[in-house]
Design an enzyme around this catalytic site. Structure first.
Site, PDB file in Angstrom:
ATOM      1  N   HIS A 153     -29.305  55.960  63.904  1.00  0.00           N
ATOM      2  CA  HIS A 153     -30.621  55.548  64.415  1.00  0.00           C
ATOM      3  C   HIS A 153     -31.175  54.381  63.610  1.00  0.00           C
ATOM      4  CE1 HIS A 153     -31.910  58.956  67.201  1.00  0.00           C
ATOM      5  NE2 HIS A 153     -30.637  59.169  66.910  1.00  0.00           N
ATOM      6  N   ASP A 162     -39.144  55.379  66.220  1.00  0.00           N
ATOM      7  CA  ASP A 162     -38.111  56.131  66.921  1.00  0.00           C
ATOM      8  C   ASP A 162     -38.799  57.264  67.686  1.00  0.00           C
ATOM      9  OD1 ASP A 162     -36.060  58.102  67.485  1.00  0.00           O
ATOM     10  OD2 ASP A 162     -34.771  56.950  66.137  1.00  0.00           O
TER      11      ASP A 162
END
Ligand code: UDX
Length: 460
Positions: free
Chosen positions: A19, A111
């Site tokens: 990520h 995120d």
């Protein structure tokens, strides 16, 4: 009347390598267009990194586990709950601290595993941008789980599933898959929660590019302010290197760079299969054994990444025998510099678990794939690779869920040498061009990034 001013994005990643890396690469693109960047990883994550990026500013926040001491898999719910509590506080403090700098933060790129960041952005009157690290087809599937249209795992065990916005019906084996356990249920809940407050955000950024998934992007763009900004691979692997792009990315493990590249240098063009299952997948011992013999029997050279925690599952004496064999057929390493490997001229095929970063890297470097998806979004990525982009084949599992050695051998040969695989090899070259064009000046992703940046720099 509008005036221009400086922009400063605070980047809030979820603390896992798959990520943080796409967000880091995206940050460098923003920076090259004049945006100030501060990345806010967690203190515990920073401690696990081999090297830290030097081209962007880093200000760590806390997830409540600064000294480590948590196994995220064991106590996932406890982790995300504490991260929300402590993370909200420390992120707030960080924004306040940065208010005093020459160019205060005016946007949070977060995120969506951390949806609470939107509220903080709103409290401070900042622009909010959700950054989805997966592709739009996968996001569309999670969206429909969120809406109650689909269940994971799907209830139609063998049937065809029609999901609005997708190209066609898909099989239940093509949707994201999770083992049945309370921890997995929490993970699915987190994936679905990404959409819980998405109507409040100003931008939804997707780590993909328009040409790859036009129809679903157009469909999702009617719901959310979606912009594709990928592929987010370091610019040095694309045609144009950004001036600020000095390092490769963040890595959890130390790559055996010299050994891998030396070994590859001894092999001829497009002759090597590169094999990797990413940073998390755990294979059954039986699957490792089938894979080992499938690679050996293919008679192709292979570079195989077997993480140290997986090594004990290799057939007895496998590594020793490879070393003794005079033909130098295979080389097993614990971690490699994957992009350097994929771009090496000796690589002819990537046998992959189809994690999204690996898939996007193979697309961007034009490497055809044999896919062996394990869990999460990987089955969906493998479906797209085989049936939509036609740049690989999925090696089929048997009823026990194992891909047998004969199938592995056949799939590798199909992709690397058979006439039937020619279209796959040609498509790999075609998608590489599309990927590069997307981030090149005036390309679809570049235009989207420009639009995002100029909105941050303009006040009406
Ligand atoms: C996880 C999930 O498994 C995946 O399904 C999801 O899409 C993203 O999160 P991971 O398993 O690590 O990620 O796979 P992937 O997304 O493919 O990322 C792996 C990264 O590690 C890639 O960027 C790859 O370049 C890098 N890598 C892998 C190395 O640098 N060296 C290696 O030896 C192997």
């Amino acid at each position: 009347m509008s005036t221009t001013h400086k922009a400063h994005c605070l980047i809030l990643p979820y603390p896992v390598q798959g990520h943080i890396n796409p967000m880091l690469q995206f940050s460098k693109r923003l920076q090259s267009k004049g945006v100030n960047i501060t990345i806010a990883p967690t203190k515990s994550f920073l401690k696990t990194m081999q090297e830290l990026p030097t081209s962007v500013s880093i200000e760590a926040i806390s997830d409540g586990y600064d000294d480590g001491g948590i196994d995220q898999e064991e106590s996932f719910l406890a982790y995300i709950t504490r991260f929300k509590e402590v993370g909200s506080d420390t992120l707030t403090q960080l924004i306040k601290k940065l208010e005093n700098c020459e160019c205060p933060v005016n946007c949070i790129v977060y995120d969506p595993f951390l949806p609470w960041a939107v509220e903080i952005a709103k409290d401070f009157g900042l622009v909010s941008a959700a950054f989805f690290t997966r592709n739009c087809v996968v996001d569309n599937i999670y969206y429909h789980v969120h809406k109650g249209v689909l269940k994971l795992p799907p209830t139609q065990v063998d049937g065809q599933i029609l999901i609005p916005g997708l190209l066609s019906t898909i099989e239940s084996s093509d949707v994201p898959s999770f083992e049945s356990s309370p921890q997995s249920d929490k993970l699915v809940e987190m994936l679905v929660n990404q959409f819980s407050n998405l109507e409040k955000v100003d931008w939804v950024l997707i780590n993909s590019f328009y040409e790859l998934e036009k129809k679903v992007i157009d469909w999702m763009a009617k719901l959310y302010p979606i912009k594709t900004i990928g592929p987010t691979i370091p610019s040095m692997y694309l045609d144009k290197r950004l001036p600020n792009d000095k390092e490769y990315g963040l890595s959890l493990f130390k790559p055996m760079a010299k050994e891998c590249l030396n070994w590859l240098n001894h092999h001829t063009i497009s002759s090597v299969v590169y094999v990797s299952f990413g940073s998390m997948a755990k294979l059954e011992a039986e699957q490792m054994e089938e894979l080992a013999w499938g690679l050996k029997n293919s008679n192709k050279n292979f570079l195989w990444v077997v993480r140290s925690t997986e090594e004990s599952k290799l057939p007895k004496n496998f590594i020793e025998e490879l070393k003794l064999a005079s033909e130098n057929q295979g080389f097993v390493v614990s971690w490699c510099p994957q992009l350097q490997v994929l771009e090496h001229k000796s690589i002819g095929c990537f046998l992959t678990h189809s994690g999204w970063n690996s898939t996007l890297e193979a697309i961007s470097l034009g490497v055809p794939m044999v896919t062996m998806p394990q869990w999460s979004d990987q089955p969906t990525n493998a479906k797209l690779v085989q049936d939509v982009w036609e740049m690989g084949v999925r090696a089929k599992q048997d009823e026990k869920g194992i891909v047998r050695r004969e199938i592995i051998e056949e799939s590798i040969k199909l992709v690397m040498e058979e006439e039937k695989g020619k279209v796959i090899r040609e498509n790999a070259k075609k998608w590489k061009e599309f990927a590069r064009n997307a981030v090149d000046e005036g390309g679809s992703s570049d235009k989207n990034i420009e639009e995002f940046v100029s909105s941050l720099m303009t006040i009406s």
